[in-house]
Write an enzyme that holds these catalytic residues in place. Structure first.
Site, mmCIF file in Angstrom:
data_model
loop_
_atom_site.group_PDB
_atom_site.id
_atom_site.type_symbol
_atom_site.label_atom_id
_atom_site.label_comp_id
_atom_site.label_asym_id
_atom_site.label_seq_id
_atom_site.Cartn_x
_atom_site.Cartn_y
_atom_site.Cartn_z
ATOM 1 N N GLU A 25 0.839 -1.218 0.000
ATOM 2 C CA GLU A 25 0.000 0.000 0.000
ATOM 3 C C GLU A 25 0.869 1.262 0.000
ATOM 4 O OE1 GLU A 25 -1.141 1.922 3.287
ATOM 5 O OE2 GLU A 25 -0.785 0.354 4.786
ATOM 6 N N ALA A 142 -12.534 2.009 7.504
ATOM 7 C CA ALA A 142 -13.120 1.305 6.354
ATOM 8 C C ALA A 142 -12.307 0.054 5.997
ATOM 9 C CB ALA A 142 -13.196 2.245 5.152
ATOM 10 N N ASP A 143 -11.112 -0.067 6.560
ATOM 11 C CA ASP A 143 -10.324 -1.294 6.325
ATOM 12 C C ASP A 143 -11.109 -2.531 6.769
ATOM 13 O OD1 ASP A 143 -8.279 0.408 5.579
ATOM 14 O OD2 ASP A 143 -6.960 -0.075 7.264
ATOM 15 N N LYS A 160 -1.960 -1.148 16.000
ATOM 16 C CA LYS A 160 -1.378 -0.306 17.054
ATOM 17 C C LYS A 160 -2.429 -0.051 18.125
ATOM 18 C CE LYS A 160 1.902 2.652 14.642
ATOM 19 N NZ LYS A 160 1.765 2.465 13.208
HETATM 20 N N1 PSU Z 1 -1.983 1.998 10.884
HETATM 21 C C1 PSU Z 1 -0.645 2.001 10.962
HETATM 22 N N2 PSU Z 1 0.083 2.502 9.926
HETATM 23 C C2 PSU Z 1 -0.521 3.011 8.803
HETATM 24 C C3 PSU Z 1 -1.946 2.995 8.741
HETATM 25 C C4 PSU Z 1 -2.637 2.489 9.801
HETATM 26 O O1 PSU Z 1 -0.101 1.535 11.953
HETATM 27 O O2 PSU Z 1 0.170 3.490 7.890
HETATM 28 C C5 PSU Z 1 -2.628 3.508 7.502
HETATM 29 C C6 PSU Z 1 -3.006 2.341 6.581
HETATM 30 O O3 PSU Z 1 -2.909 2.764 5.237
HETATM 31 C C7 PSU Z 1 -4.455 2.087 6.940
HETATM 32 C C8 PSU Z 1 -4.946 3.492 7.196
HETATM 33 O O4 PSU Z 1 -5.193 1.452 5.919
HETATM 34 O O5 PSU Z 1 -3.864 4.131 7.870
HETATM 35 C C9 PSU Z 1 -6.195 3.515 8.035
HETATM 36 O O6 PSU Z 1 -6.692 4.806 8.123
HETATM 37 P P1 PSU Z 1 -8.125 5.055 8.788
HETATM 38 O O7 PSU Z 1 -7.942 4.707 10.226
HETATM 39 O O8 PSU Z 1 -8.379 6.532 8.577
HETATM 40 O O9 PSU Z 1 -9.089 4.181 8.058
#
Ligand code: PSU
Ligand code: MN
Length: 308
Positions: A25, A142-143, A160
């Site tokens: 990604e 949304a993951d 995390k």
């Molecule tokens: N968590 C991490 N490192 C990251 C991300 C999440 O420890 O780089 C990034 C990934 O690309 C993940 C996105 O898909 O953040 C999730 O963002 P959100 O929580 O806004 O959906």
């Protein structure tokens, strides 16, 4: 579809000839790590994939095209532009494509690109999940929904503890997503090997993981699979030290009223600053470790499809 999707020739060729492909990604490049370590890491990751005999496919939106297999120049561009590049999750894809702009794809958008291109597996650092206090904010990445709807395997080092890991696991269960611990029963917490929560099942080899994915595909299941791979002991961080810094970062985000798609990048950046780069080193090493495992699983998946 061709108008908006560009699968690199090398990736297309590998997929046609049953050669292992591992996707990567790009939000981690533009929004997850600072420059220049982001570019160095992304290029090293591609080299690890090649050294393992697989083809890397870094995914991003480049000038309005969902690009599966970015060039070195494109990776450098995404790293240099950093947070000025749009963070593109599932719902943002049509907008950046229509606008003809660049975008860094999250786990969700990268999974969707994998499905379009026919890639079965991708490696990253950590996934998004249920944020702490989601009971009030409803902030759930949304993951998790993409993992419900898109049949791609994601290899990560857990989540995390900027997230509520227990609630994240509950949501994955509700969505029918198997959480496979590689060589462990413990759900890893990214910087540390254990979160205090258990995974769904433990498997000890890439071959076993590939056979689960193959069975899943054989019965037509449409959800994804999550493989969680603990950070190697020698790179893991002191649990209390990282917990204190994460708590500080979460409190600061709350005090500043940061939410929505800015929240995860804000927390990642804050933790890196608070730990004076120590967390970045752990982050880089765990990504390398996940990429190696994804390559082994990709190779086993190709071996299984030859036997069919
Ligand atoms: N968590 C991490 N490192 C990251 C991300 C999440 O420890 O780089 C990034 C990934 O690309 C993940 C996105 O898909 O953040 C999730 O963002 P959100 O929580 O806004 O959906
Ligand atoms: Mn969110």
């Amino acid at each position: 579809m061709k108008e908006f999707v560009n699968v690199a020739a090398e990736v297309r060729h590998a997929l046609q000839h049953n050669k292992p492909v591992v996707a990567l990604e790009s939000t981690i490049i533009s929004h997850g790590m600072p420059y220049p370590q982001n570019v160095q890491t992304a290029l090293q990751v591609e080299q690890i994939v090649r050294d393992k005999g697989c083809v890397p496919a870094t995914v991003a939106v480049i000038s309005g095209k969902l690009t599966v297999g970015c060039s070195r120049e494109e990776i450098e561009l995404l790293g240099k532009l950093g947070t000025s590049v749009a963070k593109v999750s599932h719902r943002d894809l049509p907008l950046v494509l229509a606008q003809g702009s660049h975008g860094a794809t999250t786990v969700a958008a990268t999974m969707y690109a994998c499905k379009l291109a026919g890639i079965q597996i991708f490696a990253t650092g950590g996934i998004g999940g249920v944020h702490r206090n989601a009971q009030q904010t409803m902030d759930i990445s949304a993951d998790l929904d993409e993992l419900q709807h898109t049949p791609v395997t994601v290899v990560c080092a857990g989540a995390k503890s900027i997230l509520d890991i227990g609630l994240t696991l509950e949501c994955l269960e509700t969505r029918g997503v198997p959480v496979i611990g590689f060589g462990t029963e413990d759900m890893p917490a990214f910087y540390t090997q254990k979160s205090g929560y258990k995974v769904d099942c433990r498997l000890d080899s890439a071959k076993e993981i590939a056979s689960v994915i193959a069975a899943h595909n054989a019965i037509g299941m449409q959800n994804g699979t999550l493989v969680v791979n603990p950070i190697p002991q020698q790179y893991s961080m002191d649990a209390d030290y990282i917990a204190q810094n994460i708590d500080m970062a979460v409190k600061e985000a709350e005090a500043l009223g940061i939410g929505g798609k800015q929240l995860t990048p804000f927390l990642l950046d804050k933790i890196q600053r608070l730990t004076q780069g120590k967390s970045l080193q752990a982050n880089i090493q765990l990504v390398f470790n996940n990429v190696r495992l994804a390559c082994d699983i990709a190779a086993e998946l190709c071996a299984l499809s030859v036997q069919k």
